[in-house]
Structure formats: structure tokens, C-alpha cells
Design a protein around this motif. Structure first.
Motif, PDB file in Angstrom:
ATOM      1  N   ARG A 198      26.926  -5.364 -12.618  1.00 10.15           N
ATOM      2  CA  ARG A 198      27.874  -4.976 -13.664  1.00 10.15           C
ATOM      3  C   ARG A 198      27.153  -4.622 -14.968  1.00 10.15           C
ATOM      4  N   LEU A 199      25.904  -4.235 -14.874  1.00  8.96           N
ATOM      5  CA  LEU A 199      25.125  -3.892 -16.055  1.00  8.96           C
ATOM      6  C   LEU A 199      25.665  -2.594 -16.658  1.00  8.96           C
ATOM      7  N   PRO A 200      26.003  -2.590 -17.944  1.00  9.97           N
ATOM      8  CA  PRO A 200      26.513  -1.363 -18.565  1.00  9.97           C
ATOM      9  C   PRO A 200      25.419  -0.305 -18.681  1.00  9.97           C
ATOM     10  N   HIS A 201      25.812   0.915 -18.953  1.00  7.59           N
ATOM     11  CA  HIS A 201      24.836   2.003 -19.045  1.00  7.59           C
ATOM     12  C   HIS A 201      24.009   1.926 -20.320  1.00  7.59           C
ATOM     13  N   ALA A 202      24.473   1.156 -21.303  1.00 11.55           N
ATOM     14  CA  ALA A 202      23.734   0.994 -22.560  1.00 11.55           C
ATOM     15  C   ALA A 202      24.030  -0.388 -23.142  1.00 11.55           C
ATOM     16  N   GLN A 248      22.915 -14.184 -19.785  1.00 13.99           N
ATOM     17  CA  GLN A 248      24.063 -13.289 -19.661  1.00 13.99           C
ATOM     18  C   GLN A 248      23.641 -11.958 -19.032  1.00 13.99           C
ATOM     19  N   TRP A 249      22.520 -11.431 -19.469  1.00  8.00           N
ATOM     20  CA  TRP A 249      22.027 -10.167 -18.913  1.00  8.00           C
ATOM     21  C   TRP A 249      21.673 -10.327 -17.446  1.00  8.00           C
ATOM     22  N   GLN A 250      21.082 -11.439 -17.088  1.00  9.53           N
ATOM     23  CA  GLN A 250      20.723 -11.668 -15.687  1.00  9.53           C
ATOM     24  C   GLN A 250      21.973 -11.767 -14.810  1.00  9.53           C
ATOM     25  N   GLN A 251      23.023 -12.377 -15.322  1.00  5.87           N
ATOM     26  CA  GLN A 251      24.282 -12.459 -14.574  1.00  5.87           C
ATOM     27  C   GLN A 251      24.875 -11.073 -14.363  1.00  5.87           C
ATOM     28  N   LEU A 252      24.780 -10.222 -15.382  1.00 11.62           N
ATOM     29  CA  LEU A 252      25.275  -8.852 -15.238  1.00 11.62           C
ATOM     30  C   LEU A 252      24.493  -8.097 -14.166  1.00 11.62           C
ATOM     31  N   ILE A 253      23.173  -8.281 -14.136  1.00  7.88           N
ATOM     32  CA  ILE A 253      22.344  -7.621 -13.125  1.00  7.88           C
ATOM     33  C   ILE A 253      22.735  -8.106 -11.734  1.00  7.88           C
ATOM     34  N   PRO A 268      11.771  -8.116  -8.623  1.00  6.14           N
ATOM     35  CA  PRO A 268      12.321  -8.934  -9.712  1.00  6.14           C
ATOM     36  C   PRO A 268      12.300 -10.423  -9.399  1.00  6.14           C
ATOM     37  N   ARG A 269      12.232 -11.226 -10.462  1.00  7.78           N
ATOM     38  CA  ARG A 269      12.171 -12.684 -10.318  1.00  7.78           C
ATOM     39  C   ARG A 269      13.409 -13.383 -10.860  1.00  7.78           C
ATOM     40  N   TYR A 270      14.519 -12.736 -11.005  1.00  7.30           N
ATOM     41  CA  TYR A 270      15.705 -13.399 -11.569  1.00  7.30           C
ATOM     42  C   TYR A 270      16.449 -14.206 -10.585  1.00  7.30           C
ATOM     43  N   ASP A 280      11.103  -4.322 -18.535  1.00  3.40           N
ATOM     44  CA  ASP A 280      10.143  -4.637 -17.476  1.00  3.40           C
ATOM     45  C   ASP A 280      10.839  -5.260 -16.274  1.00  3.40           C
ATOM     46  N   THR A 281      11.820  -6.108 -16.517  1.00  2.00           N
ATOM     47  CA  THR A 281      12.570  -6.739 -15.434  1.00  2.00           C
ATOM     48  C   THR A 281      13.358  -5.700 -14.638  1.00  2.00           C
ATOM     49  N   LEU A 282      13.999  -4.775 -15.338  1.00  4.36           N
ATOM     50  CA  LEU A 282      14.795  -3.754 -14.656  1.00  4.36           C
ATOM     51  C   LEU A 282      13.932  -2.790 -13.848  1.00  4.36           C
ATOM     52  N   LEU A 283      12.734  -2.531 -14.319  1.00  6.60           N
ATOM     53  CA  LEU A 283      11.866  -1.554 -13.664  1.00  6.60           C
ATOM     54  C   LEU A 283      10.922  -2.164 -12.639  1.00  6.60           C
TER      55      LEU A 283
END
Length: 57
Positions: free
Chosen positions: A24-28, A15-20, A55-57, A48-51
Motif C-alpha cells: 500500500r505504498l503511495p506513489h510519493a 509505518q513505512w515498513q507496514q505500507l511496504i 530486503p530485510r524488513y 536503499d530499502t526499496l531498491l
């Protein structure tokens, strides 16, 4: 970077990867899990993925 997620975290991770990918990733994100569920590892892996510069998603 954490080497692997626990099996019960895979759905949330997807779910988080889909948001990225949808930009559409929320601020928190509140990550409330029971003690011992691997919250720290999941959050570290996500950070680590965001920074990561490649990225490998």
C-alpha cells in the motif's frame, strides 16, 4: 546504505515498513522535518530499502 536510524525516526520507519508489506505504498511521500532531524539519512535508508534486491524488513 545508512547504518542506523535515529530513535525519533523509528515510529515513522515502522509505518513505512507496514505500507511496504501491505503493498500500500503511495506513489510519493512528503518528508518534511526540521533541519538537523536526519531527513537525508532517513530518505536514503528508505530508498536503499526499496531498491534492494534482498530486503530485510
Amino acid at each position: 546504505m545508512a547504518t542506523k536510524l535515529y530513535p525519533w525516526q523509528e515510529n515513522l520507519w515502522q509505518q513505512w515498513q507496514q505500507l511496504i508489506q501491505a503493498d500500500r505504498l503511495p506513489h510519493a511521500i512528503l518528508c518534511a522535518m526540521p533541519v538537523g532531524a536526519g531527513r537525508e539519512a532517513l530518505v536514503q535508508y528508505f530508498a536503499d530499502t526499496l531498491l534492494c534486491l534482498t530486503p530485510r524488513y
